[in-house]
Design a protein around this motif. Structure first.
Motif, PDB file in Angstrom:
ATOM      1  N   THR B  10      65.549 -27.426  23.793  1.00 12.24           N
ATOM      2  CA  THR B  10      65.685 -28.126  22.608  1.00 12.24           C
ATOM      3  C   THR B  10      65.008 -29.757  22.724  1.00 12.24           C
ATOM      4  OG1 THR B  10      67.531 -27.361  21.458  1.00 12.24           O
ATOM      5  CG2 THR B  10      66.347 -29.034  20.227  1.00 12.24           C
ATOM      6  N   THR B  35      60.861 -12.026   7.141  1.00 13.39           N
ATOM      7  CA  THR B  35      62.098 -12.087   5.519  1.00 13.39           C
ATOM      8  C   THR B  35      62.653 -13.572   5.436  1.00 13.39           C
ATOM      9  OG1 THR B  35      62.130 -10.486   6.641  1.00 13.39           O
ATOM     10  CG2 THR B  35      64.057 -10.980   5.157  1.00 13.39           C
ATOM     11  N   ALA B  36      63.034 -14.463   6.532  1.00 13.24           N
ATOM     12  CA  ALA B  36      64.190 -15.723   6.870  1.00 13.24           C
ATOM     13  C   ALA B  36      62.308 -16.690   6.254  1.00 13.24           C
ATOM     14  CB  ALA B  36      63.898 -16.039   7.879  1.00 13.24           C
ATOM     15  N   LEU B  37      61.436 -16.643   6.722  1.00 15.49           N
ATOM     16  CA  LEU B  37      60.212 -17.394   5.848  1.00 15.49           C
ATOM     17  C   LEU B  37      59.487 -16.852   4.641  1.00 15.49           C
ATOM     18  CD1 LEU B  37      58.848 -18.979   9.818  1.00 15.49           C
ATOM     19  CD2 LEU B  37      61.327 -20.441   8.769  1.00 15.49           C
ATOM     20  N   ILE B  39      57.201 -15.363   4.836  1.00 18.64           N
ATOM     21  CA  ILE B  39      55.276 -15.034   5.223  1.00 18.64           C
ATOM     22  C   ILE B  39      55.498 -13.403   5.225  1.00 18.64           C
ATOM     23  CG2 ILE B  39      55.649 -17.522   5.629  1.00 18.64           C
ATOM     24  CD1 ILE B  39      55.511 -16.938   8.906  1.00 18.64           C
ATOM     25  N   ALA B  58      51.778 -15.634  16.354  1.00 17.08           N
ATOM     26  CA  ALA B  58      50.498 -15.983  16.426  1.00 17.08           C
ATOM     27  C   ALA B  58      50.607 -17.414  17.238  1.00 17.08           C
ATOM     28  CB  ALA B  58      50.507 -16.260  14.662  1.00 17.08           C
ATOM     29  N   SER B  65      51.699 -21.128  17.511  1.00 13.76           N
ATOM     30  CA  SER B  65      51.358 -21.451  15.853  1.00 13.76           C
ATOM     31  C   SER B  65      52.711 -22.134  15.726  1.00 13.76           C
ATOM     32  CB  SER B  65      50.920 -20.243  14.919  1.00 13.76           C
ATOM     33  OG  SER B  65      49.277 -19.817  15.123  1.00 13.76           O
ATOM     34  N   PHE B  66      53.911 -22.046  15.993  1.00 12.40           N
ATOM     35  CA  PHE B  66      55.451 -22.372  15.451  1.00 12.40           C
ATOM     36  C   PHE B  66      55.727 -23.386  16.019  1.00 12.40           C
ATOM     37  CE2 PHE B  66      54.873 -17.535  13.931  1.00 12.40           C
ATOM     38  CZ  PHE B  66      55.512 -17.747  12.707  1.00 12.40           C
ATOM     39  N   LEU B  67      54.481 -23.680  17.026  1.00 12.24           N
ATOM     40  CA  LEU B  67      54.674 -25.098  17.651  1.00 12.24           C
ATOM     41  C   LEU B  67      54.726 -26.226  17.228  1.00 12.24           C
ATOM     42  CD1 LEU B  67      56.146 -26.475  20.848  1.00 12.24           C
ATOM     43  CD2 LEU B  67      53.521 -26.283  21.200  1.00 12.24           C
ATOM     44  N   LEU B  68      55.712 -27.304  16.689  1.00  5.37           N
ATOM     45  CA  LEU B  68      55.987 -28.662  16.041  1.00  5.37           C
ATOM     46  C   LEU B  68      54.653 -29.698  16.635  1.00  5.37           C
ATOM     47  CD1 LEU B  68      58.893 -29.196  13.840  1.00  5.37           C
ATOM     48  CD2 LEU B  68      56.456 -28.526  12.958  1.00  5.37           C
ATOM     49  N   ARG B  76      58.117 -29.630  19.468  1.00  4.92           N
ATOM     50  CA  ARG B  76      59.466 -29.019  19.003  1.00  4.92           C
ATOM     51  C   ARG B  76      59.093 -27.891  18.172  1.00  4.92           C
ATOM     52  NH1 ARG B  76      61.141 -32.555  22.230  1.00  4.92           N
ATOM     53  NH2 ARG B  76      62.764 -33.714  21.322  1.00  4.92           N
ATOM     54  N   CYS B  77      60.395 -26.549  18.818  1.00  6.83           N
ATOM     55  CA  CYS B  77      59.605 -25.373  18.552  1.00  6.83           C
ATOM     56  C   CYS B  77      60.421 -25.344  16.729  1.00  6.83           C
ATOM     57  CB  CYS B  77      60.460 -24.326  19.103  1.00  6.83           C
ATOM     58  SG  CYS B  77      60.484 -22.557  18.564  1.00  6.83           S
ATOM     59  N   GLY B  78      59.554 -25.095  15.808  1.00  3.71           N
ATOM     60  CA  GLY B  78      59.347 -25.075  14.633  1.00  3.71           C
ATOM     61  C   GLY B  78      60.565 -24.218  13.563  1.00  3.71           C
ATOM     62  N   LEU B  79      60.253 -22.736  14.991  1.00  6.85           N
ATOM     63  CA  LEU B  79      61.403 -21.463  14.464  1.00  6.85           C
ATOM     64  C   LEU B  79      63.239 -22.407  14.806  1.00  6.85           C
ATOM     65  CD1 LEU B  79      59.038 -18.519  15.354  1.00  6.85           C
ATOM     66  CD2 LEU B  79      59.770 -19.223  13.431  1.00  6.85           C
TER      67      LEU B  79
END
Lengths: 236, 140
Positions: B10, B35-37, B39, B58, B65-68, B76-79
């Protein structure tokens, strides 16, 4: 799980608002993401007396803490922009209270739909305000704890010399220390105790100063460490 | 209580692995995230043009794509806890049934990982869950 009205949304609210945060929002985000506040939040000018407003100098200029925007635009720093145009929050389990209760807010103790919702018309109808009340009360309790702590901060700033503004980093450090000291108080109260204080927060807002909300807020604020030279006589 | 590995992951600001590596995802990863998001799966992953049947997380020109990317330059990891098994098992793998640090993780740009960074029992559980997901996918 994503709120029912948000399942096919691409994050209009995350691309439009300046998101105000309170001290517990900052605490949750700094802890869960292991980030300093400076990495994701900003001091934004605001009206004196507005929600979460504080001062850094003796003049009337007021600030509040908001989530940072990306690249000078109006997109939240935590928004994930995914292939196909989907937008999702990158810190969803730890998102600020105003996001968690969106599109609702408390107005004079009553849950109402905000008058500036970015969502398509009719998206949130019919809306059962009873469903939202517990989360809104909890958010309101956190805002009241934060604002009461900020009153103490403002009092200290006002007693400083005219040409000696307070360091913003000092406010952040003081808040970080305060909210760390609140963790054991929250643990001691548990979910039931916090819910009871939240359910009472409307009474506190109306000036009721001997209910569970007032008790908790007083305990929280005086858990904070003293500011340099601060008069630490606890009222009563 | 979060593990030492989770805290290290983290708190890692450069997130070089998230920028550079292609992350293979399992069917279970894709379903869990989609399912959780809420999308479409096309927002979660794409097909690897070189390997039929292989799907990868992605990506954008800046990496995952999930990298903030945050305003102070850190990432940070957005997941979070939703991240794919390949990310959750990093930097370890099972070699002949033993938990080992992957060779490519010993020379990570951000950190030289070692077994001292992981809880062996916890790591084994995640690695075995990842193997089970892969087997379940092959059996379909």
């Amino acid at each position: 799980m994503i709120a029912p009205g948000c399942h096919d949304c691409n994050g209009a609210c995350c691309r439009r608002y300046l998101v105000p945060v309170h001290g517990f929002d900052l605490h949750r985000l700094t802890r869960s993401q292991q980030l300093p506040v400076e990495a994701f939040a900003r001091f934004s000018p605001t009206d004196p007396g507005s929600r979460g407003a504080f001062r850094l100098s003796r003049d009337d200029r007021s600030f509040r803490i908001t989530l940072a925007h990306r690249d000078g635009g109006s997109t939240c720093t935590f928004l994930l922009e995914l292939p196909g145009g989907a937008g999702r929050c990158g810190v969803y389990p730890h998102r600020p209270d105003v996001c968690a209760v969106f599109p609702m807010e408390m107005s004079a103790g009553v849950p109402v739909v905000r008058d500036d919702v970015a969502c398509p018309p009719g998206r949130w109808e019919p809306l059962d305000s009873a469903v939202w009340a517990p989360a809104l009360d909890r958010a309101e309790l956190e805002w009241r704890i934060y604002e009461t702590a900020l009153e103490r901060w403002d009092g200290w700033v006002r007693r400083r010399a005219a040409g000696d503004p307070a360091d913003p980093a000092m406010l952040l450090a003081w808040l970080a220390d305060l909210y760390t000291r609140l963790d054991p108080i929250r643990a001691e109260l548990g979910e039931a105790g916090l819910a009871a204080a939240a359910a009472d927060v409307g009474n506190f807002a109306c000036g009721e100063l001997d209910g569970p909300a007032a008790d908790l807020i007083a305990r929280c604020v005086w858990a904070a460490t003293g500011l340099p030279g601060e008069d630490l006589r606890v009222p009563n | 209580m979060t593990s030492r590995k989770d805290r290290l992951f983290t708190g890692c600001g450069p997130k070089t692995c998230c920028e550079q590596r292609i992350v293979e995802v399992t069917t279970a990863d894709v379903e869990r995230i989609a399912t959780a998001l809420q999308i479409p799966e096309t927002s979660v992953c794409s097909h690897d043009p070189d390997t039929p049947g292989r799907r990868v997380l992605a990506r954008s020109p800046d990496g995952c794509s999930f990298l903030l990317a945050l305003v102070d330059g850190s990432r940070r990891c957005g997941l979070g806890d939703l991240r794919p098994m390949a990310c959750r098992t990093f930097p370890c793998s099972l070699e002949q049934g033993l938990v080992q640090v992957r060779d490519d993780a010993r020379h990570c740009e951000c950190r030289a990982w070692s077994l001292a960074d992981v809880d062996l029992a916890e790591e084994r559980a995640v690695l075995e869950a990842a193997v089970a997901e892969t087997h379940a996918q092959l059996a379909r």
